[in-house]
Structure formats: structure tokens, C-alpha cells
Design an enzyme around this catalytic site. Structure first.
Site, mmCIF file in Angstrom:
data_model
loop_
_atom_site.group_PDB
_atom_site.id
_atom_site.type_symbol
_atom_site.label_atom_id
_atom_site.label_comp_id
_atom_site.label_asym_id
_atom_site.label_seq_id
_atom_site.Cartn_x
_atom_site.Cartn_y
_atom_site.Cartn_z
ATOM 1 N N HIS A 258 0.839 -1.182 0.071
ATOM 2 C CA HIS A 258 0.122 -0.012 -0.202
ATOM 3 C C HIS A 258 0.885 1.224 0.250
ATOM 4 C CE1 HIS A 258 -3.041 -2.741 1.235
ATOM 5 N NE2 HIS A 258 -4.145 -1.685 0.947
ATOM 6 N N LYS B 297 -0.264 4.847 4.588
ATOM 7 C CA LYS B 297 -1.093 3.861 5.416
ATOM 8 C C LYS B 297 -0.611 3.603 6.519
ATOM 9 C CE LYS B 297 -3.596 -0.545 4.888
ATOM 10 N NZ LYS B 297 -4.901 0.115 5.113
#
Length: 271
Positions: A157, A161
Site C-alpha cells: 500500500h 497507510k
């Protein structure tokens, strides 16, 4: 039936702005409110303008109780503390609560579960059709293959995040564990570093990568003797999750109080 009036929680964030745009583009939906944290510098800003749309007169507010007086549902992709704060108000107001927040603890989930006797909650680690189909496939493959096939889940990600493994990775891990008939909490392997010893047969491993602007890639690896089976999903835009969230809200509008998942929304609960 009249348009469904939805509040977007975290409306100033990347996902929140995507949800505002998706509601604007979806027939049968109306933006009823835009919620943000009490400390947000965006309070009072126009939600439409923040989302790259024309001004819509919906100002970001920290007062969910007031916003929810004229709403039917809330789309909540925020952080655990914010989601838990929203749960009681959403239940008291009778809102459909669509929860895409990740990083929730067991106690957080218990709080969410406590309101489902009187409220409609749709919760999923990932709202996309493809990921939920992937989870169903992972469960089937894990059931078909014995412990000679090691299961590893790899996800990447964007660098902003804040939780790991991702909610989607954990959802896929739960699917694999269900297929194997084991408890994921007792059989997961995370954060390998140093001299770890040989892999424990039957464990489900997780690896989390962070960097750049990656929306979210997930790979479930079944590594067996002399072969590997890999099931992969790559998300290319956050609108994927937003589309699933509004689909979930519309589906849940006339449902009885209870706890639902995207598998219920998609008719895959018994897949």
C-alpha cells in the site's frame, strides 16, 4: 423511493473525497453531511469543492448528531477511534452504517457487534467486488489443499497507510483460515526478522510493503511441493472501494437490523 441521504465520515481525506464524488455521480443518492475530526483544519470547508466538484453547500462538520438528523446512512472509512465514536450515534439515529475502517481491535469489533440487534451495519475489510470474490476463492482453495501447501499473504500500500497488515490482507487470511478450519489469531505469522527458525507447517504468513502511491495490491500464495498457486488482486483507483460502499448502503437500506458483510451484499455469503 426517495433518494438515500448519506453522510461521509472523514470527508476531507482521500477516501472521503472519493466517496463524495461517487455519491454525486450515483442516481438515488444525495450527500446529506460531511463529517471530520474536531481538530481538522478543514472544518467549515465545502465538501464539493474539496472533492473537485462544484460548491454543494455541505460544509465539513465535527457534529455527527446534528448531521444525522436528516440522514439515512453513513459511509465510514476513517480510523478506529473515530468509527467507534460514530457507532453509538449511528445506531441511535437508525442510520445504515457502512464501515470500511481497518485496524479495528477485537474490543472495537465487540462494540460494533453490540449495536447490531438494533442497527444495520455493513462491515468489510475491503468493499470491492473483486476482492470479495478473491476471498471466496481463497477459502475454497485453502479447503482443497492440505498443509503441504503453505499460505503466504503479501500486500503493498501507499506510504501513508498507518496499519499493517491491511484489513484486506486480514480478510483474506480469515478466508484461508476458514477454509482450513483453523483460528487465524493462533496460526498467523507476522513480522519475521532475524533467526526465526523453520516455518511452522499450517501457519498463515503475512508480509506488508509500504511505499509510493500504491492503492493496494494483494497476493495469496499457496506454496506446495514443486509448485506455487498465486491468487492476485490489484486495485487501481479508490473509486473501486467507493463504488462498493455506495452499493452496500443502497442494499442495506431496507434490511433488518444485523451485521452484514460485502459477501451478503453481493449474494456470496454461502459461496
Amino acid at each position: 423511493m426517495s433518494d438515500m441521504r448519506l453522510i461521509v465520515a472523514g470527508a476531507g481525506g482521500r477516501m472521503g473525497r472519493t466517496l463524495v464524488r461517487t455519491i454525486d455521480a450515483t442516481p438515488g443518492l444525495v450527500l446529506a453531511g460531511a463529517l471530520e475530526a474536531p481538530t481538522s483544519p478543514l472544518l467549515g470547508k465545502d465538501a464539493g469543492v474539496l472533492a473537485g466538484l462544484p460548491e454543494n453547500g455541505i460544509k465539513l462538520s465535527a457534529d455527527l448528531w446534528s448531521l444525522s438528523a436528516q440522514a439515512d446512512g453513513i459511509l465510514d472509512f476513517t480510523v478506529p477511534a473515530a468509527t467507534i465514536a460514530n457507532v453509538a450515534i449511528a445506531a441511535q439515529r437508525g442510520l445504515v452504517h457502512v464501515i470500511g475502517t481497518t485496524g479495528l481491535s477485537e474490543s472495537d469489533n465487540a462494540v460494533i457487534g453490540s449495536v447490531t440487534s438494533r442497527a444495520v451495519v455493513v462491515k468489510a475489510g475491503n468493499m470491492s467486488l473483486g476482492v470479495n470474490l478473491l476471498a471466496a476463492l481463497v477459502k475454497r482453495v485453502a479447503k482443497a489443499l492440505d498443509e503441504d501447501y503453505d499460505i503466504e499473504i503479501v500486500e503493498i500500500h501507499h506510504k501513508a497507510k498507518i496499519d499493517a497488515p491491511s484489513g484486506t490482507a486480514l480478510m483474506l487470511g480469515e478466508a484461508a483460515a476458514a477454509g482450513r478450519g483453523i483460528n487465524l489469531a493462533q496460526r498467523s505469522a507476522r513480522g519475521r526478522d532475524g533467526i526465526t527458525g523453520a516455518r511452522n507447517s499450517g501457519d498463515i504468513g503475512f508480509a506488508s510493503l509500504r511505499g509510493g502511491t500504491a492503492v493496494g495490491d494483494h497476493t495469496v500464495v499457496f506454496a506446495g511441493p514443486y509448485e506455487r498457486i498465486e491468487l492476485v488482486h490489484r486495485a487501481e483507483d479508490r473509486s473501486l472501494f467507493a463504488n462498493g460502499a455506495v452499493k452496500a448502503a443502497l442494499w442495506a437500506r431496507d434490511k433488518k437490523p444485523g451485521f452484514y458483510s460485502m459477501l451478503d451484499v453481493l449474494g456470496l455469503s454461502d459461496f
